[in-house]
Design a protein around this motif. Structure first.
Motif, mmCIF file in Angstrom:
data_model
loop_
_atom_site.group_PDB
_atom_site.id
_atom_site.type_symbol
_atom_site.label_atom_id
_atom_site.label_comp_id
_atom_site.label_asym_id
_atom_site.label_seq_id
_atom_site.Cartn_x
_atom_site.Cartn_y
_atom_site.Cartn_z
ATOM 1 N N PRO A 13 41.225 -1.108 10.138
ATOM 2 C CA PRO A 13 41.129 -2.335 11.114
ATOM 3 C C PRO A 13 40.062 -3.407 10.604
ATOM 4 O O PRO A 13 39.185 -2.824 9.928
ATOM 5 N N GLU A 69 46.407 -2.283 19.000
ATOM 6 C CA GLU A 69 45.141 -2.475 18.186
ATOM 7 C C GLU A 69 45.383 -3.398 16.998
ATOM 8 O O GLU A 69 44.384 -3.915 16.675
ATOM 9 N N CYS A 73 43.501 -6.889 16.257
ATOM 10 C CA CYS A 73 42.934 -7.487 15.235
ATOM 11 C C CYS A 73 43.333 -8.804 14.641
ATOM 12 O O CYS A 73 42.696 -9.404 14.115
ATOM 13 N N SER A 206 36.941 1.098 12.237
ATOM 14 C CA SER A 206 37.557 2.247 13.082
ATOM 15 C C SER A 206 38.503 1.971 13.966
ATOM 16 O O SER A 206 38.688 0.824 14.503
ATOM 17 N N TYR A 207 39.757 2.829 14.207
ATOM 18 C CA TYR A 207 40.397 2.778 15.449
ATOM 19 C C TYR A 207 39.638 3.353 16.462
ATOM 20 O O TYR A 207 38.581 4.246 16.285
ATOM 21 N N SER A 208 39.975 3.163 17.569
ATOM 22 C CA SER A 208 39.203 3.338 18.701
ATOM 23 C C SER A 208 39.228 4.949 19.154
ATOM 24 O O SER A 208 37.878 5.397 19.223
ATOM 25 N N SER A 231 35.751 -1.985 15.405
ATOM 26 C CA SER A 231 36.857 -1.669 16.038
ATOM 27 C C SER A 231 37.817 -2.860 16.453
ATOM 28 O O SER A 231 37.280 -4.069 16.562
ATOM 29 N N SER A 232 39.137 -2.639 16.918
ATOM 30 C CA SER A 232 39.801 -4.035 17.519
ATOM 31 C C SER A 232 39.245 -4.329 18.729
ATOM 32 O O SER A 232 39.525 -5.671 18.885
#
Length: 247
Positions: A13, A69, A73, A206-208, A231-232
């Protein structure tokens, strides 16, 4: 001073270009050296189990959620680190009406003993795929000159973007077990101290689903805490330095 940046090249991300307009969460800064009280063998077993769990969750991540996500982004103009790298290399910023070109360093793994270097690149063609199909800088440029190693640079790095397998809002980061980044960052922190440089920001992408509850990630004295988590959904500033930048 030319902004110095150090980025991984694996897809991740993006880093938003600013903190304003995002949901910011305050959190207590975590010192990894102060919380490692359990025996190391127990911590390593806990890390192994947690890595296995997170890998399974990432592997089974709903494609629709992954796409969602990614689209979030994209609204911040950056989707993964390769696009960030390309944007930095192809564009200059404005600083007091002067054009400023950022200086970029990218990691290169040298051996299996957690030895990693950060080498300067000036274009995307400087990156070549290694045996794991991960893009890395070639040790020499097209003219046969050795690339500049960040450890030998005359100016400090302003920002490191860090990959990882799991994170939390108190600053804990769990890598994939190789120890490359923790080993490198420890050496770089020693360098900044010796040269009386300002400490760079350590920012994780990071992804969630990789953001876990505080205290779940076990740490050892060698684990390096992060300053901010991205993160997103936005930026989570953790250290006081990161919070000041987001004011």
């Amino acid at each position: 001073m030319i902004p110095q940046l150090a980025f991984p090249t694996t897809a991740a991300p993006p880093l938003p270009t600013a903190c304003s307009g995002l949901n910011l969460h305050s959190s207590t800064t975590m010192s990894a050296r102060s919380v490692a009280t359990a025996p190391l063998d127990k911590i390593f077993k806990e890390k192994k189990a947690l890595r296995s769990r997170v890998r399974k969750e990432l592997k089974s991540m709903d494609p629709a959620l992954r796409s969602q996500e990614g689209n979030a982004c994209a609204s911040l103009r950056e989707v993964d680190t390769s696009k960030v790298l390309s944007a930095i290399l192809n564009n200059t910023g404005q600083d007091d009406h002067l054009q400023v070109r950022k200086k970029l360093y990218v990691p290169r793994v040298e051996d299996k003993n957690s030895f990693m270097r950060m080498l300067n690149i000036t274009r995307m063609d400087d990156l070549i795929a290694n045996s794991m199909d991960i893009l890395e800088p070639a040790p020499y440029d097209a003219e046969g000159n050795e690339r500049q190693d960040v450890m030998l640079a005359d100016e400090p790095v302003d920002l490191f973007l860090l990959p990882g397998l799991a994170f939390d809002r108190s600053g804990r980061r769990m890598g994939r077990g190789g120890g490359y980044y923790d080993t490198f960052l420890t050496k770089y922190q020693e360098l900044t101290k010796d040269r009386e440089w300002k400490k760079p920001l350590f920012v994780a992408l990071s992804y969630s689903l990789q953001i876990l509850e505080d205290g779940v990630i076990p740490v050892t004295p060698n684990d390096i805490p992060i300053d901010a988590l991205v993160s997103s959904s936005g930026v989570i500033p953790i250290s006081s330095a990161a919070k000041e930048m987001c004011l």
